[in-house]
Design a protein around this motif. Structure first.
Motif, PDB file in Angstrom:
ATOM      1  N   SER A   1     -34.089 -12.522 -15.955  1.00  0.00           N
ATOM      2  CA  SER A   1     -35.171 -12.616 -14.959  1.00  0.00           C
ATOM      3  C   SER A   1     -34.882 -11.812 -13.702  1.00  0.00           C
ATOM      4  CB  SER A   1     -35.404 -14.079 -14.579  1.00  0.00           C
ATOM      5  OG  SER A   1     -34.332 -14.589 -13.801  1.00  0.00           O
ATOM      6  N   ASN A   2     -33.743 -11.109 -13.697  1.00  0.00           N
ATOM      7  CA  ASN A   2     -33.321 -10.316 -12.539  1.00  0.00           C
ATOM      8  C   ASN A   2     -33.119 -11.198 -11.307  1.00  0.00           C
ATOM      9  OD1 ASN A   2     -32.551  -7.728 -11.582  1.00  0.00           O
ATOM     10  ND2 ASN A   2     -34.521  -7.485 -10.532  1.00  0.00           N
ATOM     11  N   GLY A   3     -32.673 -12.434 -11.546  1.00  0.00           N
ATOM     12  CA  GLY A   3     -32.386 -13.352 -10.454  1.00  0.00           C
ATOM     13  C   GLY A   3     -33.564 -14.172  -9.979  1.00  0.00           C
ATOM     14  N   GLU A   4     -34.734 -14.027 -10.604  1.00  0.00           N
ATOM     15  CA  GLU A   4     -35.894 -14.817 -10.188  1.00  0.00           C
ATOM     16  C   GLU A   4     -35.726 -16.289 -10.559  1.00  0.00           C
ATOM     17  OE1 GLU A   4     -39.821 -13.453 -10.984  1.00  0.00           O
ATOM     18  OE2 GLU A   4     -39.327 -11.336 -10.677  1.00  0.00           O
ATOM     19  N   TYR A   5     -35.009 -16.564 -11.637  1.00  0.00           N
ATOM     20  CA  TYR A   5     -34.727 -17.935 -12.036  1.00  0.00           C
ATOM     21  C   TYR A   5     -33.277 -18.274 -11.697  1.00  0.00           C
ATOM     22  CZ  TYR A   5     -38.984 -17.437 -14.896  1.00  0.00           C
ATOM     23  OH  TYR A   5     -40.264 -17.223 -15.332  1.00  0.00           O
ATOM     24  N   LYS A   6     -33.058 -19.523 -11.312  1.00  0.00           N
ATOM     25  CA  LYS A   6     -31.695 -19.985 -11.035  1.00  0.00           C
ATOM     26  C   LYS A   6     -31.022 -20.441 -12.320  1.00  0.00           C
ATOM     27  CE  LYS A   6     -32.475 -21.552  -6.287  1.00  0.00           C
ATOM     28  NZ  LYS A   6     -32.460 -22.717  -5.356  1.00  0.00           N
TER      29      LYS A   6
ATOM     30  N   PRO B   1     -28.347 -16.212 -27.036  1.00  0.00           N
ATOM     31  CA  PRO B   1     -28.873 -15.012 -27.691  1.00  0.00           C
ATOM     32  C   PRO B   1     -27.997 -14.592 -28.867  1.00  0.00           C
ATOM     33  CG  PRO B   1     -27.704 -14.407 -25.699  1.00  0.00           C
ATOM     34  CD  PRO B   1     -27.749 -15.918 -25.724  1.00  0.00           C
ATOM     35  N   PRO B   2     -28.456 -13.634 -29.658  1.00  0.00           N
ATOM     36  CA  PRO B   2     -27.621 -13.118 -30.750  1.00  0.00           C
ATOM     37  C   PRO B   2     -26.269 -12.626 -30.240  1.00  0.00           C
ATOM     38  CG  PRO B   2     -29.865 -12.335 -30.982  1.00  0.00           C
ATOM     39  CD  PRO B   2     -29.792 -13.019 -29.653  1.00  0.00           C
ATOM     40  N   THR B   3     -25.239 -12.789 -31.057  1.00  0.00           N
ATOM     41  CA  THR B   3     -23.868 -12.484 -30.652  1.00  0.00           C
ATOM     42  C   THR B   3     -23.687 -11.047 -30.179  1.00  0.00           C
ATOM     43  OG1 THR B   3     -23.074 -14.113 -32.248  1.00  0.00           O
ATOM     44  CG2 THR B   3     -21.464 -12.545 -31.398  1.00  0.00           C
ATOM     45  N   GLU B   4     -24.347 -10.086 -30.833  1.00  0.00           N
ATOM     46  CA  GLU B   4     -24.143  -8.679 -30.507  1.00  0.00           C
ATOM     47  C   GLU B   4     -25.071  -8.180 -29.402  1.00  0.00           C
ATOM     48  OE1 GLU B   4     -21.615  -7.208 -31.770  1.00  0.00           O
ATOM     49  OE2 GLU B   4     -21.169  -8.913 -33.077  1.00  0.00           O
ATOM     50  N   SER B   5     -25.731  -9.072 -28.691  1.00  0.00           N
ATOM     51  CA  SER B   5     -26.690  -8.676 -27.655  1.00  0.00           C
ATOM     52  C   SER B   5     -26.010  -7.986 -26.484  1.00  0.00           C
ATOM     53  CB  SER B   5     -27.435  -9.902 -27.124  1.00  0.00           C
ATOM     54  OG  SER B   5     -28.186 -10.538 -28.131  1.00  0.00           O
ATOM     55  N   MET B   6     -26.734  -7.050 -25.874  1.00  0.00           N
ATOM     56  CA  MET B   6     -26.377  -6.515 -24.567  1.00  0.00           C
ATOM     57  C   MET B   6     -27.318  -7.172 -23.563  1.00  0.00           C
ATOM     58  SD  MET B   6     -23.792  -4.561 -24.950  1.00  0.00           S
ATOM     59  CE  MET B   6     -23.745  -3.853 -23.288  1.00  0.00           C
ATOM     60  N   ILE B   7     -26.735  -7.729 -22.508  1.00  0.00           N
ATOM     61  CA  ILE B   7     -27.504  -8.506 -21.539  1.00  0.00           C
ATOM     62  C   ILE B   7     -27.736  -7.688 -20.272  1.00  0.00           C
ATOM     63  CG2 ILE B   7     -27.619 -10.665 -20.244  1.00  0.00           C
ATOM     64  CD1 ILE B   7     -27.558 -10.990 -23.317  1.00  0.00           C
ATOM     65  N   CYS B   8     -28.992  -7.655 -19.818  1.00  0.00           N
ATOM     66  CA  CYS B   8     -29.357  -6.972 -18.589  1.00  0.00           C
ATOM     67  C   CYS B   8     -30.746  -7.463 -18.188  1.00  0.00           C
ATOM     68  CB  CYS B   8     -29.365  -5.445 -18.775  1.00  0.00           C
ATOM     69  SG  CYS B   8     -30.613  -4.861 -19.938  1.00  0.00           S
ATOM     70  N   PRO B   9     -31.193  -7.194 -16.964  1.00  0.00           N
ATOM     71  CA  PRO B   9     -32.572  -7.552 -16.610  1.00  0.00           C
ATOM     72  C   PRO B   9     -33.547  -6.912 -17.597  1.00  0.00           C
ATOM     73  CG  PRO B   9     -31.348  -6.977 -14.642  1.00  0.00           C
ATOM     74  CD  PRO B   9     -30.460  -6.638 -15.801  1.00  0.00           C
ATOM     75  N   ILE B  10     -34.546  -7.666 -18.018  1.00  0.00           N
ATOM     76  CA  ILE B  10     -35.500  -7.161 -19.006  1.00  0.00           C
ATOM     77  C   ILE B  10     -36.262  -5.979 -18.408  1.00  0.00           C
ATOM     78  CG2 ILE B  10     -37.535  -7.740 -20.384  1.00  0.00           C
ATOM     79  CD1 ILE B  10     -36.530 -10.655 -20.375  1.00  0.00           C
TER      80      ILE B  10
END
Length: 367
Positions: free
Chosen positions: A289-294, A317-326
């Motif tokens: 959420s790019n910090g919009e949600y706590k 999320p899936p194990t091989e995910s890369m996490i970043c703001p959508i």
């Protein structure tokens, strides 16, 4: 951008982190703490060249405030439901849900089977102990002699066949019933978790989230955490042992006297309604959420001496995910506040962190 790149970027911009000073022996005197922190900061700036220093809040702080979390009716109209869920996520990072569709009988049956699991001899449970190398298994929180409190937990895969295979060696006569009961419970909870996630994503803007949701629903790496506590917990007990990152955690409220949530660097005690689902948002949702949600971390607590078994679905999320703001929810007015990182690497790092008071996603924040 790798986690190393993000760290280097943070250092270039002048944001540095350092361990807190050794706590003074003079008790919880706030003015003394301030003086110690200022002196320690001045020492680091002079001798090591730190231009700024961010000290985490003292882990000895024990104050707990009371809070009435929002109770959201899941049978409400879609627009109202999205608004209430997103407002609660932005303000609290957690909320309660009623009319969620998880049968009380399903939850009660699963809890009954789990009670039998904790009645096994300690040496049997320790035969499948959880470790930093093994996500699943038994975790012994030990016994606090000052409060007569004992805490234990099992971390299990969500699929019935996997649960049965894992438990067969220590509980051959009960693993079949346990796996069936937990399978029904996790399936019902996963359905609700997916629906809540869809509402949260809709609240981030008008974008096509169908493929994003399909990947999470099909390939999520969710786990079940079953905990048992006998006796009241100490208020300063604010540590995590071998934790795990998540999008959402869903906790079915049954026998716990209360629930405590750690959000915004403080503990908040809530009195959940029986039969509700208590939903807490995790670091993954915060970054998406790019910090919009706590984000928040919760734990059931007992005020009385009565034993309490709690069951949580940790929706990840899936194990091989890369996490970043959508990317789809960022526009020309929104810059990403977090760099991209591997979910697998982050999970490994978080499980080695034992204190709640240092926000683990801060290392990926773009300053």
């Amino acid at each position: 951008m790798s986690s190393t790149d993000v760290q280097q970027q943070g250092n270039t911009l002048g944001g540095s982190r350092a361990p807190p000073p050794t706590p003074s022996q003079g008790g919880n005197n706030s003015s003394a703490t301030t003086v110690n922190n200022d002196a320690f900061s001045a020492f680091l700036e002079k001798s090591l060249g730190f231009s700024s220093l961010v000290l985490p809040e003292s882990p000895l702080k024990t104050s707990i405030t009371e809070c009435d979390l929002p109770v959201i009716d899941f049978s409400s109209a879609r627009d109202d439901l999205v608004r209430r869920i997103t407002d609660s996520a932005a303000e609290f990072g957690c909320f309660q849900v009623i009319n969620h569709g998880v049968s009380f009988d399903v939850a009660e049956k699963a809890e009954k089977e789990c009670d039998g699991l904790f009645e096994l001899a300690l040496e049997k449970k320790e035969a499948i102990s959880r470790s930093l190398e093994s996500l699943f298994g038994f975790e012994d929180g030990g016994c606090d002699t000052s409060t007569s409190t004992r805490q234990e937990s099992f971390w299990l895969e969500k699929e019935p066949s996997q649960i049965e295979d894992f438990m067969r060696n220590i509980w051959p006569e009960g693993c079949g019933n346990l796996s069936c009961a937990l399978g029904d419970y996790s399936s019902a909870m996963e359905k609700v978790a997916g629906e809540i996630l869809d509402h949260l994503l809709e609240g981030l803007g008008d974008w096509d989230r169908s493929s994003f949701m399909a990947d999470i629903v099909t390939n999520n790496a969710s786990v079940i955490c079953i905990s048992n506590q006998k006796g009241p917990v100490k208020p300063q007990s604010a540590r995590l042992k071998h934790s795990y990152p998540f999008i959402l955690t869903l906790q079915h409220q049954n026998t716990s006297d209360s629930f405590e949530v750690y959000v915004d660097r403080s503990w908040v005690r809530v009195s959940p309604q029986a039969g509700t689902l208590l939903v807490t948002l995790g670091d993954i949702m915060k970054v998406w959420s790019n910090g919009e949600y706590k984000s928040a971390v919760g734990r059931p607590t007992m005020i009385s001496e009565q034993a309490c078994t709690s069951m949580a679905l940790i929706y990840s999320p899936p194990t091989e995910s890369m996490i970043c703001p959508i990317p789809e929810v960022l526009n020309s007015d929104k810059m990403p506040h977090y760099g991209s990182f591997s979910f697998k690497d982050y999970a490994s790092r978080l499980r080695k962190q034992r204190l709640l008071f240092k926000d683990p996603v801060e290392r990926y924040k773009i300053l």
